[in-house]
Scaffold this motif. Structure first.
Motif, PDB file in Angstrom:
ATOM      1  N   THR A  12     -32.060 -63.221  12.473  1.00 23.30           N
ATOM      2  CA  THR A  12     -31.218 -63.546  11.320  1.00 23.30           C
ATOM      3  C   THR A  12     -30.655 -62.257  10.738  1.00 23.30           C
ATOM      4  O   THR A  12     -31.258 -61.185  10.854  1.00 23.30           O
ATOM      5  CB  THR A  12     -32.003 -64.285  10.210  1.00 23.30           C
ATOM      6  OG1 THR A  12     -33.105 -63.480   9.828  1.00 23.30           O
ATOM      7  CG2 THR A  12     -32.489 -65.639  10.678  1.00 23.30           C
ATOM      8  N   VAL A  13     -29.491 -62.386  10.133  1.00 20.55           N
ATOM      9  CA  VAL A  13     -28.850 -61.259   9.471  1.00 20.55           C
ATOM     10  C   VAL A  13     -28.043 -61.811   8.297  1.00 20.55           C
ATOM     11  O   VAL A  13     -27.533 -62.927   8.357  1.00 20.55           O
ATOM     12  CB  VAL A  13     -27.935 -60.473  10.452  1.00 20.55           C
ATOM     13  CG1 VAL A  13     -26.767 -61.325  10.936  1.00 20.55           C
ATOM     14  CG2 VAL A  13     -27.431 -59.181   9.825  1.00 20.55           C
ATOM     15  N   SER A  14     -27.974 -61.034   7.228  1.00 23.08           N
ATOM     16  CA  SER A  14     -27.119 -61.392   6.094  1.00 23.08           C
ATOM     17  C   SER A  14     -25.829 -60.602   6.211  1.00 23.08           C
ATOM     18  O   SER A  14     -25.861 -59.389   6.429  1.00 23.08           O
ATOM     19  CB  SER A  14     -27.822 -61.055   4.774  1.00 23.08           C
ATOM     20  OG  SER A  14     -28.941 -61.903   4.626  1.00 23.08           O
ATOM     21  N   LEU A  15     -24.704 -61.296   6.071  1.00 22.96           N
ATOM     22  CA  LEU A  15     -23.389 -60.659   6.218  1.00 22.96           C
ATOM     23  C   LEU A  15     -22.580 -60.822   4.934  1.00 22.96           C
ATOM     24  O   LEU A  15     -22.632 -61.877   4.308  1.00 22.96           O
ATOM     25  CB  LEU A  15     -22.619 -61.303   7.373  1.00 22.96           C
ATOM     26  CG  LEU A  15     -23.219 -61.126   8.757  1.00 22.96           C
ATOM     27  CD1 LEU A  15     -22.497 -62.008   9.768  1.00 22.96           C
ATOM     28  CD2 LEU A  15     -23.172 -59.661   9.190  1.00 22.96           C
ATOM     29  N   PRO A  16     -21.799 -59.789   4.581  1.00 26.64           N
ATOM     30  CA  PRO A  16     -20.955 -59.864   3.380  1.00 26.64           C
ATOM     31  C   PRO A  16     -19.633 -60.571   3.647  1.00 26.64           C
ATOM     32  O   PRO A  16     -18.556 -60.012   3.469  1.00 26.64           O
ATOM     33  CB  PRO A  16     -20.755 -58.393   3.011  1.00 26.64           C
ATOM     34  CG  PRO A  16     -20.777 -57.670   4.319  1.00 26.64           C
ATOM     35  CD  PRO A  16     -21.752 -58.442   5.183  1.00 26.64           C
ATOM     36  N   ALA A  17     -19.721 -61.808   4.135  1.00 26.60           N
ATOM     37  CA  ALA A  17     -18.524 -62.616   4.407  1.00 26.60           C
ATOM     38  C   ALA A  17     -18.925 -64.073   4.268  1.00 26.60           C
ATOM     39  O   ALA A  17     -20.077 -64.425   4.518  1.00 26.60           O
ATOM     40  CB  ALA A  17     -18.018 -62.346   5.822  1.00 26.60           C
ATOM     41  N   LEU A  92     -24.550 -70.767  10.443  1.00 24.71           N
ATOM     42  CA  LEU A  92     -23.985 -70.002   9.328  1.00 24.71           C
ATOM     43  C   LEU A  92     -24.310 -70.727   8.025  1.00 24.71           C
ATOM     44  O   LEU A  92     -23.834 -71.836   7.799  1.00 24.71           O
ATOM     45  CB  LEU A  92     -22.474 -69.868   9.507  1.00 24.71           C
ATOM     46  CG  LEU A  92     -22.038 -69.243  10.844  1.00 24.71           C
ATOM     47  CD1 LEU A  92     -20.550 -69.414  11.052  1.00 24.71           C
ATOM     48  CD2 LEU A  92     -22.441 -67.774  10.904  1.00 24.71           C
ATOM     49  N   VAL A  93     -25.131 -70.095   7.189  1.00 23.13           N
ATOM     50  CA  VAL A  93     -25.582 -70.719   5.949  1.00 23.13           C
ATOM     51  C   VAL A  93     -25.084 -69.894   4.771  1.00 23.13           C
ATOM     52  O   VAL A  93     -25.295 -68.674   4.739  1.00 23.13           O
ATOM     53  CB  VAL A  93     -27.130 -70.791   5.922  1.00 23.13           C
ATOM     54  CG1 VAL A  93     -27.622 -71.429   4.629  1.00 23.13           C
ATOM     55  CG2 VAL A  93     -27.647 -71.555   7.133  1.00 23.13           C
ATOM     56  N   PRO A  94     -24.402 -70.530   3.787  1.00 24.94           N
ATOM     57  CA  PRO A  94     -23.951 -69.773   2.614  1.00 24.94           C
ATOM     58  C   PRO A  94     -25.148 -69.120   1.914  1.00 24.94           C
ATOM     59  O   PRO A  94     -26.205 -69.736   1.789  1.00 24.94           O
ATOM     60  CB  PRO A  94     -23.319 -70.828   1.709  1.00 24.94           C
ATOM     61  CG  PRO A  94     -23.037 -71.996   2.598  1.00 24.94           C
ATOM     62  CD  PRO A  94     -24.058 -71.954   3.691  1.00 24.94           C
ATOM     63  N   GLU A  95     -24.960 -67.858   1.534  1.00 25.05           N
ATOM     64  CA  GLU A  95     -26.009 -67.107   0.837  1.00 25.05           C
ATOM     65  C   GLU A  95     -25.311 -66.262  -0.233  1.00 25.05           C
ATOM     66  O   GLU A  95     -24.736 -65.229   0.094  1.00 25.05           O
ATOM     67  CB  GLU A  95     -26.756 -66.231   1.849  1.00 25.05           C
ATOM     68  CG  GLU A  95     -27.889 -65.419   1.279  1.00 25.05           C
ATOM     69  CD  GLU A  95     -28.573 -64.577   2.350  1.00 25.05           C
ATOM     70  OE1 GLU A  95     -29.741 -64.849   2.637  1.00 25.05           O
ATOM     71  OE2 GLU A  95     -27.934 -63.662   2.897  1.00 25.05           O
ATOM     72  N   GLY A  96     -25.330 -66.734  -1.474  1.00 24.00           N
ATOM     73  CA  GLY A  96     -24.597 -66.027  -2.527  1.00 24.00           C
ATOM     74  C   GLY A  96     -23.129 -65.946  -2.156  1.00 24.00           C
ATOM     75  O   GLY A  96     -22.492 -66.944  -1.823  1.00 24.00           O
ATOM     76  N   GLU A  97     -22.582 -64.718  -2.164  1.00 21.69           N
ATOM     77  CA  GLU A  97     -21.177 -64.499  -1.781  1.00 21.69           C
ATOM     78  C   GLU A  97     -21.017 -64.320  -0.282  1.00 21.69           C
ATOM     79  O   GLU A  97     -19.916 -64.121   0.209  1.00 21.69           O
ATOM     80  CB  GLU A  97     -20.654 -63.228  -2.477  1.00 21.69           C
ATOM     81  CG  GLU A  97     -20.578 -63.332  -3.980  1.00 21.69           C
ATOM     82  CD  GLU A  97     -19.406 -64.198  -4.406  1.00 21.69           C
ATOM     83  OE1 GLU A  97     -18.260 -63.869  -4.046  1.00 21.69           O
ATOM     84  OE2 GLU A  97     -19.638 -65.206  -5.076  1.00 21.69           O
ATOM     85  N   GLY A  98     -22.136 -64.339   0.434  1.00 21.46           N
ATOM     86  CA  GLY A  98     -22.072 -64.030   1.859  1.00 21.46           C
ATOM     87  C   GLY A  98     -22.612 -65.147   2.733  1.00 21.46           C
ATOM     88  O   GLY A  98     -22.582 -66.325   2.375  1.00 21.46           O
ATOM     89  N   THR A  99     -23.119 -64.747   3.900  1.00 18.52           N
ATOM     90  CA  THR A  99     -23.607 -65.677   4.908  1.00 18.52           C
ATOM     91  C   THR A  99     -24.932 -65.183   5.456  1.00 18.52           C
ATOM     92  O   THR A  99     -25.085 -64.000   5.746  1.00 18.52           O
ATOM     93  CB  THR A  99     -22.615 -65.753   6.098  1.00 18.52           C
ATOM     94  OG1 THR A  99     -21.363 -66.213   5.621  1.00 18.52           O
ATOM     95  CG2 THR A  99     -23.110 -66.672   7.206  1.00 18.52           C
ATOM     96  N   ARG A 100     -25.846 -66.122   5.630  1.00 17.74           N
ATOM     97  CA  ARG A 100     -27.041 -65.838   6.405  1.00 17.74           C
ATOM     98  C   ARG A 100     -26.786 -66.424   7.790  1.00 17.74           C
ATOM     99  O   ARG A 100     -26.588 -67.629   7.936  1.00 17.74           O
ATOM    100  CB  ARG A 100     -28.268 -66.473   5.756  1.00 17.74           C
ATOM    101  CG  ARG A 100     -29.556 -66.150   6.478  1.00 17.74           C
ATOM    102  CD  ARG A 100     -30.742 -66.411   5.532  1.00 17.74           C
ATOM    103  NE  ARG A 100     -31.990 -66.033   6.145  1.00 17.74           N
ATOM    104  CZ  ARG A 100     -32.423 -64.779   6.291  1.00 17.74           C
ATOM    105  NH1 ARG A 100     -31.688 -63.760   5.867  1.00 17.74           N
ATOM    106  NH2 ARG A 100     -33.581 -64.533   6.865  1.00 17.74           N
ATOM    107  N   LEU A 101     -26.720 -65.548   8.784  1.00 21.63           N
ATOM    108  CA  LEU A 101     -26.463 -65.960  10.155  1.00 21.63           C
ATOM    109  C   LEU A 101     -27.803 -66.027  10.881  1.00 21.63           C
ATOM    110  O   LEU A 101     -28.541 -65.059  10.902  1.00 21.63           O
ATOM    111  CB  LEU A 101     -25.534 -64.945  10.832  1.00 21.63           C
ATOM    112  CG  LEU A 101     -25.084 -65.242  12.274  1.00 21.63           C
ATOM    113  CD1 LEU A 101     -23.753 -64.534  12.544  1.00 21.63           C
ATOM    114  CD2 LEU A 101     -26.111 -64.783  13.300  1.00 21.63           C
ATOM    115  N   ARG A 102     -28.119 -67.203  11.435  1.00 17.02           N
ATOM    116  CA  ARG A 102     -29.316 -67.348  12.260  1.00 17.02           C
ATOM    117  C   ARG A 102     -28.861 -67.557  13.692  1.00 17.02           C
ATOM    118  O   ARG A 102     -28.067 -68.463  13.958  1.00 17.02           O
ATOM    119  CB  ARG A 102     -30.181 -68.518  11.819  1.00 17.02           C
ATOM    120  CG  ARG A 102     -31.446 -68.622  12.678  1.00 17.02           C
ATOM    121  CD  ARG A 102     -32.253 -69.886  12.464  1.00 17.02           C
ATOM    122  NE  ARG A 102     -32.860 -69.941  11.160  1.00 17.02           N
ATOM    123  CZ  ARG A 102     -32.629 -70.911  10.260  1.00 17.02           C
ATOM    124  NH1 ARG A 102     -31.759 -71.868  10.520  1.00 17.02           N
ATOM    125  NH2 ARG A 102     -33.250 -70.921   9.114  1.00 17.02           N
TER     126      ARG A 102
END
Length: 139
Positions: A12-17, A92-102
């Motif tokens: 998993t990674v958190s992305l600013p998009a 792709l899961v919304p996480e705040g202003e970004g995305t948590r990609l699993r």
């Protein structure tokens, strides 16, 4: 069919998009090339074939859920010729202003899991985080 001793990894990674931006970039030749730094030919059409990192990675889209999920048949030039395609599922899961990609990568040929785990981090997640951060600061 899954082969004996095939490996699976999950990252998993958190992305600013936003999820939609991430989805669109992954499935567009230009976006995929720009976000990874490796030449890609891809499409957002179900069943379409793709290549990434030049001829090194190839596969096809198996299932697409716009802005949410990408499932692809996936193989590299390092797969044994008789090995079946592996499967990559990107959630792709919304996480705040970004995305948590699993990312779940299954049916990897035995002994190659650790290599692809490092490859996803180095060739995808790190450059993707940089790419989206640069785009966000430019707006």
């Amino acid at each position: 069919p899954a082969t004996m001793n095939a490996e699976s990894i999950e990252l998993t990674v958190s992305l600013p998009a936003r999820p939609e931006e991430t989805y669109t970039a992954w499935l567009s030749s230009r976006g995929h090339t720009e976000m990874t730094g490796g030449p890609a030919q891809t499409s957002a059409d179900p069943g379409a074939a793709f290549t990434a990192w030049g001829p090194y990675i190839r596969g096809r889209n198996l299932a697409l859920d716009e802005g949410r999920r990408i499932v692809q048949a996936w193989r590299t030039l390092d797969f044994p010729a008789d090995a079946p395609d592996s499967q990559v599922e990107v959630e792709l899961v919304p996480e705040g202003e970004g995305t948590r990609l699993r990312l779940r990568h299954s049916n990897i040929p035995a002994g190659q899991g650790a290599r692809y785990e490092g490859g996803w981090q180095e060739r995808y997640f790190t450059p993707m985080a940089r790419y989206f951060a640069a785009r966000r600061s430019a707006t």
